[in-house]
Design an enzyme around this catalytic site. Sequence first.
Site, PDB file in Angstrom:
ATOM      1  N   GLU A   1      -4.531  -1.972   2.177  1.00  0.00           N
ATOM      2  CA  GLU A   1      -5.791  -2.766   1.693  1.00  0.00           C
ATOM      3  C   GLU A   1      -6.644  -3.571   2.578  1.00  0.00           C
ATOM      4  O   GLU A   1      -6.510  -4.803   2.792  1.00  0.00           O
ATOM      5  CB  GLU A   1      -5.504  -3.805   0.427  1.00  0.00           C
ATOM      6  CG  GLU A   1      -5.032  -2.953  -0.742  1.00  0.00           C
ATOM      7  CD  GLU A   1      -4.666  -3.902  -2.102  1.00  0.00           C
ATOM      8  OE1 GLU A   1      -4.635  -4.921  -1.837  1.00  0.00           O
ATOM      9  OE2 GLU A   1      -5.022  -3.019  -3.124  1.00  0.00           O
TER      10      GLU A   1
ATOM     11  N   ASP B   1       0.136  -0.386  -9.463  1.00  0.00           N
ATOM     12  CA  ASP B   1       0.011  -1.819  -9.542  1.00  0.00           C
ATOM     13  C   ASP B   1       0.048  -2.789 -10.493  1.00  0.00           C
ATOM     14  O   ASP B   1      -0.979  -3.133 -11.061  1.00  0.00           O
ATOM     15  CB  ASP B   1      -1.312  -1.963  -8.670  1.00  0.00           C
ATOM     16  CG  ASP B   1      -1.628  -3.431  -7.982  1.00  0.00           C
ATOM     17  OD1 ASP B   1      -0.765  -4.194  -7.804  1.00  0.00           O
ATOM     18  OD2 ASP B   1      -2.830  -3.767  -7.925  1.00  0.00           O
TER      19      ASP B   1
ATOM     20  N   GLU C   1      -2.248 -10.958 -13.548  1.00  0.00           N
ATOM     21  CA  GLU C   1      -3.318 -10.101 -13.052  1.00  0.00           C
ATOM     22  C   GLU C   1      -3.963  -9.088 -13.920  1.00  0.00           C
ATOM     23  O   GLU C   1      -5.223  -8.994 -14.281  1.00  0.00           O
ATOM     24  CB  GLU C   1      -3.021  -9.675 -11.552  1.00  0.00           C
ATOM     25  CG  GLU C   1      -4.161  -8.969 -11.009  1.00  0.00           C
ATOM     26  CD  GLU C   1      -4.021  -8.150  -9.733  1.00  0.00           C
ATOM     27  OE1 GLU C   1      -2.770  -8.316  -8.959  1.00  0.00           O
ATOM     28  OE2 GLU C   1      -4.673  -7.407  -9.142  1.00  0.00           O
TER      29      GLU C   1
ATOM     30  N   TRP D   1      -9.565   3.204  -6.597  1.00  0.00           N
ATOM     31  CA  TRP D   1      -9.928   1.873  -7.250  1.00  0.00           C
ATOM     32  C   TRP D   1     -11.000   1.706  -8.416  1.00  0.00           C
ATOM     33  O   TRP D   1     -11.421   0.859  -9.012  1.00  0.00           O
ATOM     34  CB  TRP D   1     -10.711   0.804  -6.286  1.00  0.00           C
ATOM     35  CG  TRP D   1      -9.910   0.373  -5.005  1.00  0.00           C
ATOM     36  CD1 TRP D   1      -8.583   0.441  -5.075  1.00  0.00           C
ATOM     37  CD2 TRP D   1     -10.237  -0.425  -4.045  1.00  0.00           C
ATOM     38  NE1 TRP D   1      -8.188   0.006  -3.948  1.00  0.00           N
ATOM     39  CE2 TRP D   1      -8.987  -0.543  -3.337  1.00  0.00           C
ATOM     40  CE3 TRP D   1     -11.478  -0.801  -3.255  1.00  0.00           C
ATOM     41  CZ2 TRP D   1      -8.888  -1.153  -1.907  1.00  0.00           C
ATOM     42  CZ3 TRP D   1     -11.481  -1.667  -1.951  1.00  0.00           C
ATOM     43  CH2 TRP D   1     -10.285  -1.745  -1.370  1.00  0.00           C
TER      44      TRP D   1
HETATM   45  C1  GCV Z   1      -2.182  -9.601  -2.749  1.00  0.00           C
HETATM   46  C2  GCV Z   1      -3.541  -5.567  -5.899  1.00  0.00           C
HETATM   47  C3  GCV Z   1      -4.159  -6.931  -6.082  1.00  0.00           C
HETATM   48  C4  GCV Z   1      -4.379  -7.704  -4.742  1.00  0.00           C
HETATM   49  C5  GCV Z   1      -3.005  -7.882  -4.052  1.00  0.00           C
HETATM   50  C6  GCV Z   1      -2.337  -6.411  -3.874  1.00  0.00           C
HETATM   51  C7  GCV Z   1      -1.082  -6.447  -2.904  1.00  0.00           C
HETATM   52  O1  GCV Z   1      -4.190  -4.732  -5.081  1.00  0.00           O
HETATM   53  O2  GCV Z   1      -5.295  -6.599  -6.559  1.00  0.00           O
HETATM   54  O3  GCV Z   1      -4.727  -8.840  -5.000  1.00  0.00           O
HETATM   55  O4  GCV Z   1      -3.174  -8.519  -2.852  1.00  0.00           O
HETATM   56  O5  GCV Z   1      -2.243  -5.865  -5.093  1.00  0.00           O
HETATM   57  O6  GCV Z   1      -0.140  -6.529  -3.921  1.00  0.00           O
HETATM   58  O7  GCV Z   1      -0.967  -6.878  -1.928  1.00  0.00           O
END
Ligand code: GCV
Length: 724
Positions: free
Chosen positions: A312, A386, A414, A563
């Site tokens: 990411e 995730d 989340e 995504w």
């Molecule tokens: C910290 C997901 C979340 C991101 C997070 C990522 C990760 O993509 O949406 O906010 O980033 O996981 O665990 O690194």
Amino acid sequence: MMIKGFSIACFLFLGLFVQVIDSQAEDGYDLWLRYKLVSNPARLAEYRNNLKYIVINDKSPVIDAAIEELVNGVKGLTENKLEISSRIEKGGAVILKISKPENVTEPRLYNNLKMIGEEGYIISTEEEKKIKTIKISATTDKGLLYGVFHLLRILQTEKSIENLDIVSCPKAKHRLLNHWDNLDRTVERGYAGFSIWDWHKLPDYISPRYKDYARANASVGINGTVLTNVNANAFVLTPQYLEKAAALSNVFRPYGIRVYLTARFNSPMEIGGLKTADPLDADVQKWWADKADEIYKYIPDFGGFLVKANSEGQPGPNDYGRTHAEGANMLARALAPHGGVVIWRAFVYSNEAPDDRAKQANNEFVPLDGKFDDNVILQVKNGAIDFQPREPFHPLFGAVPHTNLMMEFQITQEYLGFATHLVYLAPLYKECLYSDTYAKGKGSYVAGVVDGSLFKNEHSGFSGVSNIGTDRNWTGSHFAQSNWYAFGRLAWDNSLMPADIAEEWTRMTFSNDSNVVSTIKEIMMASREITVSYMTPLGLHHIMGSNHHYGPGPWVDGGRPDWTSVNYHKADKLGIGFNRTETGSNAISQYFPEVQTMFSDPNLCPDKYLLWFHHLSWDFKMKSGNTLWEEMCFKYYRGADSVKWIRNQWKSLDGKIDPERFADVDAFLGIQQKEAIWWRNACVLYFQSFSRRSIPEGLEQPSGTLMEYEKMNFPYAPGIKPSW
Ligand code: GCV
């Protein structure tokens, strides 16, 4: 008469006053460490009789913290004021004693002390000099601290202390919170206000919250905290911030908590002025070694680095044509002389998305098995996508036997409706931990992989992405506290049952009243399954609103396919689901054969994972006899209806819970009820636009149109990742 009447009035007024004060105090700040007077009179008498003074002959800041907690706890619970003594004088002694096995001759104690290691403890009822005592023994002061918290838990849950015989030690070595807190105090995926780390005022101002945070963590055995976001800022490694982190570590140390920081891989360039961050470059290696030396001057017990690399948008060793092992080992060698570890995240997937995201971590890390240094730990999310409401266990568990592994659970919600939805996560954690990988035959549970017992790894553990913030109740809602609590309890002992943890937490947090306990426990235990039903039933996943992940967004399309929601549900007029079998992405092949067999046949695959692994016709016959379409509708409707049930259950506790927390929870359940219906309507209408089948008879038609749901927009939803 008048005097009597006056006294009664005074008495009533005073009673009312006390009640008001009492209810005012219940804002959730005290978490599960409320230490209110024991309600059962017989127990109260028993405790008062057995808890009169503390006998201790050792001294350390950790022991001071343990004594302070015990004194405050017993005072609140029983009104007894514990004195400190160096010897047993009379009944009512609580003995705290550090004993090393080599100095003990009694065989049972010797064996127990050997078994409990450095963090465990023994709590027993003993006769000493013909006097009945309660004894907490441990090999270190930290063990005593954990033992004290256990004793307090017994008192808070109003269990007998007449015949104690407890031996406890953590199954996993590292038990950490991961804060996704940024230096500007925003919290990625944080729903409880801002970061509790007031960086700007540190190191000079030490908020009293820091100590209470440490107490809460120690009470459930959490022994480390990563202060900063994995989407890292190199600035935290500058002296200005190390001084601040050191101030926090000074507060945490007496509670057995080590500080860790996230290391941005290209820090040598961003704050060190180097031209590269190539892990094989000698200057880069020296920069990190010097940085480690510097950090340990500030924080002598620094735990180590947590790293998100080449994921990411984060920089990493792949940027220089190096492997994750080369990157991790370079950092590990800088920390090794000081005893620190590198926690390297396995949450890695390509920016170009050429393959099913669920497969990419195994593709990347299985070939590196055995190539990581001893002080590197790979941190693996519970599932391969995730932190979804439900995912099958990550195929990396069991697939890299020569690599230290750690579990990464998300405590913050989340993908689970944020803090306003009541979702007790212990069943989710436990479902993953007790999934059988078959790595070494039947019974090779994920739990054994991450507590180090299956492959005899030196390092093992649990990380939980924190849900803590500046909100007065810490976690954004009263029930979200239970997920922090349950995470810690399971990290300590993964054999604990979610229902028992829920009961314990309820007794400590709300009340020991049997009706309150059974009602809340029932709500909590049902809550995760209910949420899965109204959000992502039957193995659906990643269909939340885009970026913020708030609310339903099955229509999310465009941009990177991995995504989008449409990539994950693949609904069309023929059917729905992600084919991960041989005829699809073949992610299923990453599991051991027994697991493949279980998941690969849609008629055998558990319903809960069906659409995770299979693309099936809308008319596919489910085990229940319903078609897939009907079953999906029933799940969405039952899920949403069940939130109403939760709310009614909660309402039945009116008057049995303090008014402030009662009203807060009730209001949040109102939000959850509304949003569950929103989820149900939006998803059923959206999927119906493909299935072209009617909603089964007896279920009400959704109010609102699909277009109205699709138009809903939340640019300021909390917790958004700033860089998206
Ligand atoms: C910290 C997901 C979340 C991101 C997070 C990522 C990760 O993509 O949406 O906010 O980033 O996981 O665990 O690194």
